[in-house]
Write a protein that holds these residues in place. Structure first.
Motif, PDB file in Angstrom:
ATOM      1  N   VAL A 220       0.893  -2.911  23.289  1.00  0.00           N
ATOM      2  CA  VAL A 220       2.042  -2.028  23.128  1.00  0.00           C
ATOM      3  C   VAL A 220       3.280  -2.615  23.364  1.00  0.00           C
ATOM      4  O   VAL A 220       3.394  -2.986  24.290  1.00  0.00           O
ATOM      5  N   PRO A 221       4.381  -2.271  22.591  1.00  0.00           N
ATOM      6  CA  PRO A 221       5.580  -2.588  22.976  1.00  0.00           C
ATOM      7  C   PRO A 221       6.025  -2.188  24.230  1.00  0.00           C
ATOM      8  O   PRO A 221       5.882  -0.839  24.575  1.00  0.00           O
ATOM      9  N   GLY A 222       6.958  -2.735  25.082  1.00  0.00           N
ATOM     10  CA  GLY A 222       7.304  -2.443  26.526  1.00  0.00           C
ATOM     11  C   GLY A 222       8.673  -1.462  26.345  1.00  0.00           C
ATOM     12  O   GLY A 222       9.334  -1.814  25.385  1.00  0.00           O
TER      13      GLY A 222
ATOM     14  N   GLN B  28       6.023  -7.125  14.285  1.00  0.00           N
ATOM     15  CA  GLN B  28       5.177  -6.380  15.296  1.00  0.00           C
ATOM     16  C   GLN B  28       4.744  -4.961  14.887  1.00  0.00           C
ATOM     17  O   GLN B  28       3.645  -4.341  15.323  1.00  0.00           O
ATOM     18  N   ALA B  29       5.474  -4.417  14.242  1.00  0.00           N
ATOM     19  CA  ALA B  29       5.137  -2.998  13.459  1.00  0.00           C
ATOM     20  C   ALA B  29       3.720  -3.033  12.607  1.00  0.00           C
ATOM     21  O   ALA B  29       3.204  -1.837  12.802  1.00  0.00           O
TER      22      ALA B  29
ATOM     23  N   ARG C 243       8.247 -10.167  23.821  1.00  0.00           N
ATOM     24  CA  ARG C 243       8.556  -8.988  22.958  1.00  0.00           C
ATOM     25  C   ARG C 243       7.666  -8.786  21.667  1.00  0.00           C
ATOM     26  O   ARG C 243       7.931  -8.002  20.779  1.00  0.00           O
ATOM     27  N   ARG C 244       6.578  -9.610  21.709  1.00  0.00           N
ATOM     28  CA  ARG C 244       5.733  -9.402  20.565  1.00  0.00           C
ATOM     29  C   ARG C 244       4.307  -9.656  20.966  1.00  0.00           C
ATOM     30  O   ARG C 244       3.987 -10.369  22.116  1.00  0.00           O
ATOM     31  N   PRO C 245       3.087  -9.379  20.101  1.00  0.00           N
ATOM     32  CA  PRO C 245       1.789  -9.619  20.497  1.00  0.00           C
ATOM     33  C   PRO C 245       1.471 -11.202  20.368  1.00  0.00           C
ATOM     34  O   PRO C 245       0.822 -11.444  19.248  1.00  0.00           O
TER      35      PRO C 245
END
Length: 191
Positions: free
Chosen positions: A133-135, A89-90, A30-32
């Motif tokens: 890019v977040p899924g 993540q933003a 859920r994150r890079p």
């Protein structure tokens, strides 16, 4: 790997390890994660080499530069950006651009970016942060599609049924005249 697949555990002692691994795997997805890891790791050689000294017997080789404080600041900022990519993540676009710029600044300031050991991972981490890019969560599929079964209309639409000549969706029905086609803009008035 299917995240909804059942987890089979061989022994009760391994249960906590398996659960921890799947939780980490879900957290990482859920994150890079890799962008943060490369950026985090790149800060250490950039900050370390200006203060390091190598001792070979009585010979001491110091690599201190005039930009030692700058190298320390760049290294700490890259470590902080790597952690921020994991937990915020933003800010991935800002962190990606900042890590690439800090990597470029580390070339003249910090012994060629920690002899490339910090420069290259910082560039890779910044590029990965910009590319991540977040899924989007997928829509829940009906039970018949999950099991592989399709209704006949969808199967025919997917197959195209090119064997059977017939009216296509864009064609006019047989009873429509040319003036009817022009009156409704060429669209089929029956459907």
């Amino acid at each position: 790997m299917n995240p909804q697949a059942p987890v089979y555990v061989r022994a009760e002692d391994d249960a906590w390890l398996t659960v921890a691994w799947y939780q980490f795997h879900a957290w990482r997805g859920r994150r890079p994660f890799w962008a943060g890891l490369f950026t985090f790791v790149s800060g250490f050689p950039i900050a370390y080499f200006p203060y390091a000294d190598l001792r070979l017997g009585n010979l001491s080789l110091a690599m201190a530069t005039t930009g030692g404080a700058g190298a320390l600041i760049i290294g700490v900022l890259l470590i902080t950006l790597g952690l921020a990519l994991w937990f915020q993540q933003a800010i991935r676009v800002f962190a990606g651009v900042a890590s690439i710029l800090l990597a470029l600044v580390s070339l003249p300031v910090s012994n060629l970016g920690g002899f490339g050991l910090g420069f290259v991972p910082a560039l890779i981490g910044g590029a990965l942060a910009l590319a991540w890019v977040p899924g989007q969560p997928g829509d829940e599929e009906p039970a018949d599609q999950r099991q592989g079964g399709l209704d006949m209309a969808k199967a025919e639409a997917m197959a195209g049924l090119q064997d059977f000549p017939g009216q296509r969706e864009t064609e006019m029905p047989a009873h429509a005249s040319e003036t009817t086609a022009h009156a409704d803009g060429g669209r089929n008035s029956a459907g």
